[in-house]
Structure formats: structure tokens, C-alpha cells
Scaffold this motif. Structure first.
Motif, short mmCIF file in Angstrom:
data_model
loop_
_atom_site.label_atom_id
_atom_site.label_comp_id
_atom_site.label_asym_id
_atom_site.label_seq_id
_atom_site.Cartn_x
_atom_site.Cartn_y
_atom_site.Cartn_z
N ILE A 46 4.24 0.73 -10.46
CA ILE A 46 4.09 2.04 -9.82
C ILE A 46 2.77 2.00 -9.05
CG2 ILE A 46 3.95 4.53 -10.16
CD1 ILE A 46 5.62 4.14 -12.69
N GLY A 47 2.90 1.81 -7.75
CA GLY A 47 1.76 1.63 -6.86
C GLY A 47 1.60 0.16 -6.50
N ARG A 48 0.95 -0.09 -5.37
CA ARG A 48 0.78 -1.47 -4.88
C ARG A 48 -0.05 -2.32 -5.85
NH1 ARG A 48 4.52 -2.34 -1.37
NH2 ARG A 48 4.58 -0.85 0.32
N PHE A 49 -1.08 -1.71 -6.41
CA PHE A 49 -1.93 -2.45 -7.32
C PHE A 49 -1.13 -2.93 -8.53
CE2 PHE A 49 -4.59 -2.60 -11.09
CZ PHE A 49 -5.51 -3.56 -10.70
N ALA A 50 -0.42 -2.02 -9.17
CA ALA A 50 0.36 -2.38 -10.38
C ALA A 50 1.44 -3.39 -10.03
CB ALA A 50 0.99 -1.13 -10.99
N HIS A 51 2.07 -3.23 -8.89
CA HIS A 51 3.11 -4.18 -8.49
C HIS A 51 2.51 -5.56 -8.26
CE1 HIS A 51 6.02 -5.96 -5.48
NE2 HIS A 51 6.70 -5.87 -6.60
N GLY A 52 1.37 -5.61 -7.62
CA GLY A 52 0.71 -6.90 -7.37
C GLY A 52 0.32 -7.60 -8.66
N ARG A 53 -0.22 -6.86 -9.61
CA ARG A 53 -0.58 -7.47 -10.89
C ARG A 53 0.67 -7.95 -11.61
NH1 ARG A 53 -5.23 -9.23 -10.13
NH2 ARG A 53 -5.17 -9.90 -12.29
N VAL A 62 10.29 -12.98 -13.99
CA VAL A 62 10.96 -11.70 -14.20
C VAL A 62 10.92 -10.98 -12.86
CG1 VAL A 62 10.89 -9.50 -15.46
CG2 VAL A 62 10.14 -11.59 -16.60
N PRO A 63 12.04 -10.40 -12.41
CA PRO A 63 12.02 -9.67 -11.16
C PRO A 63 11.04 -8.49 -11.22
CG PRO A 63 14.27 -9.98 -11.92
CD PRO A 63 13.37 -10.41 -13.02
N THR A 64 10.38 -8.25 -10.11
CA THR A 64 9.49 -7.09 -10.01
C THR A 64 9.95 -6.22 -8.85
OG1 THR A 64 7.91 -8.18 -8.55
CG2 THR A 64 7.50 -8.36 -10.92
N ALA A 65 9.62 -4.95 -8.93
CA ALA A 65 9.92 -4.02 -7.85
C ALA A 65 8.72 -3.09 -7.68
CB ALA A 65 11.19 -3.23 -8.13
N TYR A 66 8.59 -2.55 -6.50
CA TYR A 66 7.51 -1.63 -6.16
C TYR A 66 8.04 -0.22 -6.11
CZ TYR A 66 4.49 1.07 -3.07
OH TYR A 66 3.72 2.05 -2.52
N LEU A 67 7.32 0.70 -6.71
CA LEU A 67 7.63 2.13 -6.63
C LEU A 67 6.37 2.84 -6.18
CD1 LEU A 67 9.56 4.49 -7.09
CD2 LEU A 67 8.88 4.47 -9.50
N LEU A 68 6.49 3.64 -5.14
CA LEU A 68 5.36 4.38 -4.60
C LEU A 68 4.71 5.21 -5.70
CD1 LEU A 68 3.87 5.25 -1.96
CD2 LEU A 68 5.52 7.12 -1.82
N HIS A 69 3.38 5.16 -5.77
CA HIS A 69 2.62 5.91 -6.77
C HIS A 69 2.48 7.36 -6.29
CE1 HIS A 69 -0.64 7.32 -9.26
NE2 HIS A 69 -0.54 6.22 -9.99
N PRO A 70 2.95 8.33 -7.08
CA PRO A 70 2.71 9.72 -6.69
C PRO A 70 1.23 10.02 -6.87
CG PRO A 70 3.67 9.64 -8.87
CD PRO A 70 3.62 8.22 -8.36
#
Length: 93
Positions: A46-53, A62-70
Motif C-alpha cells: 500500500i503505497g510505492r514505498f511499501a510495494h518497493g520494499r 511471491v507476486p507483488t502488487a501496488y495499491l495507491l496509499h490513501p
């Protein structure tokens, strides 16, 4: 986690390198342990930072996906967030 400096919220990228690097090691190890213990179908950042980590930690295993951080700092990010979250998560449900 919440990081404050002069009563202002800091995102991890705003921490000084000497503060940030040890923290990343600890947090990455904890997330890696949770991923290995729970064996999820996917990790959603949730957010670019969390997705990048998550991408770094999973290393493609493991597949990862990005979700925009509110965010209160970005009211546009909050518009239609529930629908966006549903669409992002749909393949993993």
C-alpha cells in the motif's frame, strides 16, 4: 509506524540515512519472516514505498502488487479508493 520531526510526519525516505538503514534491515527481516510463515499468494504494497520494499524482500518468489496509499496529503488519492482497492485485490481473492 509513525515518524515525527518538529511535529511533522516523515515518510521513511525523509529519515536520515543513519536512521533509515538500520530500520530497513529490521523491518525487512520481520516482513520476510511473516511472508515465509504465512506463505501468501501475493504481497500487496500500500503505497510505492511499501510495494518497493515488498519487491526487494520477495525477490520475485511471491507476486507483488501496488495499491495507491490513501493519504490526507493527497486528497486525489482518496477518491474512489475503495473501488481501486477492489480492482487491485480482485486477482488475489
Amino acid at each position: 509506524m509513525l515518524f515525527l520531526r518538529n511535529n511533522r510526519n516523515l515518510v521513511p525516505e525523509q529519515l536520515h540515512k543513519a536512521e533509515r538503514e538500520p530500520l530497513f534491515g529490521i523491518c525487512d527481516a520481520a516482513l520476510d519472516a511473516v511472508i515465509h510463515a504465512s506463505r501468501p499468494r501475493a504481497v500487496i504494497g500500500i503505497g510505492r514505498f511499501a510495494h518497493g520494499r515488498a519487491q526487494i524482500i520477495t525477490d520475485g518468489q511471491v507476486p507483488t502488487a501496488y495499491l495507491l496509499h490513501p493519504s490526507p496529503a493527497n486528497p486525489t488519492a482518496n477518491r474512489g479508493w475503495a473501488d481501486t482497492a477492489d480492482q487491485t485485490l480482485a486477482p488475489w481473492l
